[in-house]
Design a protein around this motif. Sequence first.
Motif, short mmCIF file in Angstrom:
data_model
loop_
_atom_site.label_atom_id
_atom_site.label_comp_id
_atom_site.label_asym_id
_atom_site.label_seq_id
_atom_site.Cartn_x
_atom_site.Cartn_y
_atom_site.Cartn_z
N PRO A 49 0.81 -1.23 0.00
CA PRO A 49 0.00 0.00 0.00
C PRO A 49 0.84 1.27 0.00
O PRO A 49 0.38 2.31 -0.46
N GLU A 50 2.07 1.18 0.51
CA GLU A 50 2.95 2.36 0.52
C GLU A 50 3.38 2.75 -0.89
O GLU A 50 3.84 3.87 -1.12
N LYS A 51 3.22 1.83 -1.85
CA LYS A 51 3.56 2.11 -3.25
C LYS A 51 2.32 2.37 -4.11
O LYS A 51 2.34 3.21 -5.00
N PHE A 52 1.26 1.61 -3.85
CA PHE A 52 0.08 1.65 -4.70
C PHE A 52 -1.16 2.24 -4.03
O PHE A 52 -2.19 2.41 -4.66
N GLY A 53 -1.05 2.54 -2.74
CA GLY A 53 -2.21 3.03 -2.00
C GLY A 53 -3.00 1.88 -1.41
O GLY A 53 -2.76 0.71 -1.71
N ILE A 157 -6.84 5.27 -0.08
CA ILE A 157 -5.91 6.01 0.77
C ILE A 157 -4.61 6.11 -0.02
O ILE A 157 -4.02 5.08 -0.36
N PRO A 158 -4.16 7.31 -0.37
CA PRO A 158 -3.02 7.44 -1.28
C PRO A 158 -1.70 6.97 -0.66
O PRO A 158 -1.55 6.98 0.57
N PRO A 159 -0.75 6.57 -1.49
CA PRO A 159 0.55 6.11 -0.98
C PRO A 159 1.25 7.13 -0.09
O PRO A 159 1.92 6.75 0.87
N LYS A 160 1.08 8.43 -0.38
CA LYS A 160 1.77 9.45 0.41
C LYS A 160 1.27 9.50 1.85
O LYS A 160 1.93 10.11 2.71
N ALA A 161 0.13 8.87 2.13
CA ALA A 161 -0.41 8.85 3.49
C ALA A 161 -0.02 7.59 4.24
O ALA A 161 -0.42 7.41 5.39
N ILE A 162 0.75 6.71 3.60
CA ILE A 162 1.06 5.41 4.19
C ILE A 162 2.57 5.24 4.36
O ILE A 162 3.35 5.49 3.43
N PHE A 163 2.96 4.83 5.55
CA PHE A 163 4.38 4.64 5.86
C PHE A 163 4.61 3.22 6.38
O PHE A 163 3.80 2.69 7.13
#
Length: 273
Positions: A49-53, A157-163
């Motif tokens: 999800p950190e790459k694709f959301g 949930i976009p990748p930029k919101a996931i770490f």
Amino acid sequence: MPANIHMFVVVEEIGKDGFLVRKIYASPDNPHLIAKNLPDFQIKHEIWPEKFGMIPVDPKSNATVAEHVFSSRKYPSSYVSTSSIFPDGSPRFEGKAVYIDVAKAKAAGAKLVSTEEILKSLEEYKKVAPKNVAKIDQIAEWVKNIDKEVLVQADKIPPKAIFTPGSYKATNVFIKGARVVRVFAIGFTAYDLKLAADESIKQKSIKPISIEVVKQAGGWGAAIAGARIGFVAGAAVGIETGPGAIVSGAVGGIIFGTAGYLGASWLTEYLQD
């Protein structure tokens, strides 16, 4: 007229509203993931999800909060289950933990369903499914005391919101050390600045160059020129007498900060007093 470009470094913090934790599959070979029989595109969202959301099983579903929590397999929904226990997540689930930045998720259109709202929905669900009261009570116990469950409702949930734990740590080190995430380039009209700088030398005062900077900054908007540049860059004006005048690269640190919050016109009048 020619313009000098001055670079201002601005920090964009992460996790300002906290993080939610979701346990995800570590490999496409996981038997539980295979049993879901998901299409290939959705498997990518499940594992990376950190790459694709991150996406829910069915973004268009009408399944309720209670139905999702009661059985997400029986009722594919538009919700994603997470835990407010940061950084470990719920101890009931195994898997790789990822962190969802609440502020970034909300900025992308996500809505949260709190633990309290989930419990209220489950209580109402007892009226619809009276034969399952015992199971509903058990689930409510997990939600409240073990999982600390919070639902995220979003098409994506976009990748930029996931770490991942690694990217979270690296980003924190980057911000704390370099304080750099976003850079603004702002052009000053060199000719006008030179005239103002020369006048400052004659008067042996910061006011003429300060007034000119405020005038030019007014065209960029007080929010950016003032709040972001002023308080984050935080530089003052440097003036040297002699062969020439040197205006420091971050000429507006203190000036912009005041102008941004009190207004450029107010500051200009103040500097002219």
